[in-house]
Enzyme design. Structure first.
Site, PDB file in Angstrom:
ATOM      1  N   ASP A   1       0.750  -0.956   0.020  1.00  0.00           N
ATOM      2  CA  ASP A   1      -0.063  -0.039   0.038  1.00  0.00           C
ATOM      3  C   ASP A   1       1.065   1.297   0.061  1.00  0.00           C
ATOM      4  OD1 ASP A   1      -2.497  -1.502  -0.023  1.00  0.00           O
ATOM      5  OD2 ASP A   1      -2.575  -1.266   2.223  1.00  0.00           O
TER       6      ASP A   1
ATOM      7  N   ARG B   1      -3.751  18.868  24.474  1.00  0.00           N
ATOM      8  CA  ARG B   1      -2.181  18.585  24.574  1.00  0.00           C
ATOM      9  C   ARG B   1      -2.395  17.125  24.546  1.00  0.00           C
ATOM     10  NH1 ARG B   1       1.764  21.208  26.161  1.00  0.00           N
ATOM     11  NH2 ARG B   1       2.810  19.483  27.142  1.00  0.00           N
TER      12      ARG B   1
ATOM     13  N   THR C   1      -8.499   3.134   7.549  1.00  0.00           N
ATOM     14  CA  THR C   1      -8.142   1.505   7.752  1.00  0.00           C
ATOM     15  C   THR C   1      -6.771   1.360   8.111  1.00  0.00           C
ATOM     16  OG1 THR C   1      -8.293   0.921   5.440  1.00  0.00           O
ATOM     17  CG2 THR C   1     -10.186   0.456   6.825  1.00  0.00           C
TER      18      THR C   1
ATOM     19  N   LEU D   1      -6.907   4.083  12.276  1.00  0.00           N
ATOM     20  CA  LEU D   1      -7.666   2.897  12.846  1.00  0.00           C
ATOM     21  C   LEU D   1      -6.935   2.439  13.978  1.00  0.00           C
ATOM     22  CD1 LEU D   1     -10.011   0.749  12.789  1.00  0.00           C
ATOM     23  CD2 LEU D   1      -8.589  -0.398  11.225  1.00  0.00           C
ATOM     24  N   SER D   2      -5.582   2.433  14.010  1.00  0.00           N
ATOM     25  CA  SER D   2      -4.786   1.832  15.205  1.00  0.00           C
ATOM     26  C   SER D   2      -5.017   2.915  16.345  1.00  0.00           C
ATOM     27  CB  SER D   2      -3.300   1.686  14.892  1.00  0.00           C
ATOM     28  OG  SER D   2      -2.730   3.123  14.493  1.00  0.00           O
TER      29      SER D   2
END
Length: 294
Positions: free
Chosen positions: A72, A174, A187, A191-192
């Site tokens: 990707d 902050r 995604t 997402l993480s």
């Protein structure tokens, strides 16, 4: 469907598996009388290829289709370079997840032949531009298909910044930074960090705080046409950075502003005709693929 004759090929540098797939791809395309143009760096991996060589920019001008062999990340880089042209981009996966590069090398020739015969679906994906200014003067510029991220760089200290959307003050925060993501990037890194998954057809942007110093700070989804502005607190002791798709870094200083908005050009991404976004999520994210008996 569009007929493809002049095909540009772009490969990720430094991978033996990519070279193997490039050779197969080249052999198939040449044997089927397609005019193949290799991107300059890609050509260096195929000595004695005997094909025309061009820059990514020129590929965007003279080709009907660009095929990217890699992960990707390789497609993200190609997308930024080719976004000004209307050339469609097709990805062959030689990376890990492969949300964007969805043709497998295992059945490369069969899947590719169907696409080249017109059996494909087409998607328009928007990109984001980021402009860094200091005292009103431009200091840096970047483009992203996935996300634009304000982060502390090598420092482990939090960043103080103000967020504005469409000129309206939203909050002072902050945190370790902020991810500004397109649906394509929802995604990925967003997402993480706890952001929502957005369907690629949505005209929306999600803003995901990174480890904010408050429990009430949550992701915000806004209209895709929104102008987003981040103003770095002048009291910051560290100099943060802005990352575009994790591949391009822009240095910032306390007091700088970062303006983020949709790019006027869209990426023309194509997939095999049986492409299904939810099936991709099931495969890549490990979603359950069967319904349990009641």
């Amino acid at each position: 469907m569009e007929s493809f004759k002049h095909i540009g090929v772009i490969g990720r540098i430094g991978s033996v598996k990519v070279v193997e797939t490039l050779r197969r791809l080249k052999s198939y395309l040449v044997a089927n009388d397609y005019q193949v143009i290799l991107e300059a760096d890609t050509a260096s991996m195929l000595p004695g290829h005997g094909l025309q060589v061009a820059s990514k920019k020129l590929i965007g001008e003279i080709c009907d289709l660009a095929i990217v062999v890699g992960g990707d990340g390789s497609l993200l880089g190609a997308a930024r370079d080719l976004s000004k042209s209307s050339i469609p981009i097709l990805g062959v996966n030689r990376g890990r997840l492969g949300f964007l590069t969805d043709i497998s090398p295992d059945d490369l020739e069969e899947r590719l032949s169907r696409v080249l015969e017109g059996e494909y679906v087409e998607e328009k994906r928007f990109l984001l531009d980021a402009h860094v200014k200091r005292n009103g003067e431009p200091m840096g510029y970047g483009t992203a298909l996935n996300d634009i991220v304000l982060h502390p760089g090598r420092s482990t200290r939090m960043i103080g910044f103000d967020l504005y959307i469409e000129g309206q003050f939203v909050y002072s925060q902050r945190s370790d930074g902020l991810i500004v993501s397109t649906p394509t990037g929802s995604t990925a890194y967003a997402l993480s960090a706890g952001g929502p998954i957005m369907h690629p057809r949505l005209d929306a942007i999600v803003l995901v705080p990174m480890f904010p110093h408050t429990l009430s700070s949550r992701p915000i989804v806004v209209d895709g046409g929104s102008e987003i502005k981040l103003v770095i607190d002048e009291a910051n002791e560290n100099w943060p950075q802005v990352s575009c798709d994790g591949q391009q870094e822009l240095a910032c200083a306390p007091g700088d502003s970062i303006s983020i908005a949709k790019k006027p050009f869209r990426l023309n991404l194509i997939h095999p005709s049986d492409h299904n976004f939810y099936a991709t999520c099931r495969e890549k994210l490990g979603w359950a693929s069967t319904i349990a008996a009641s």
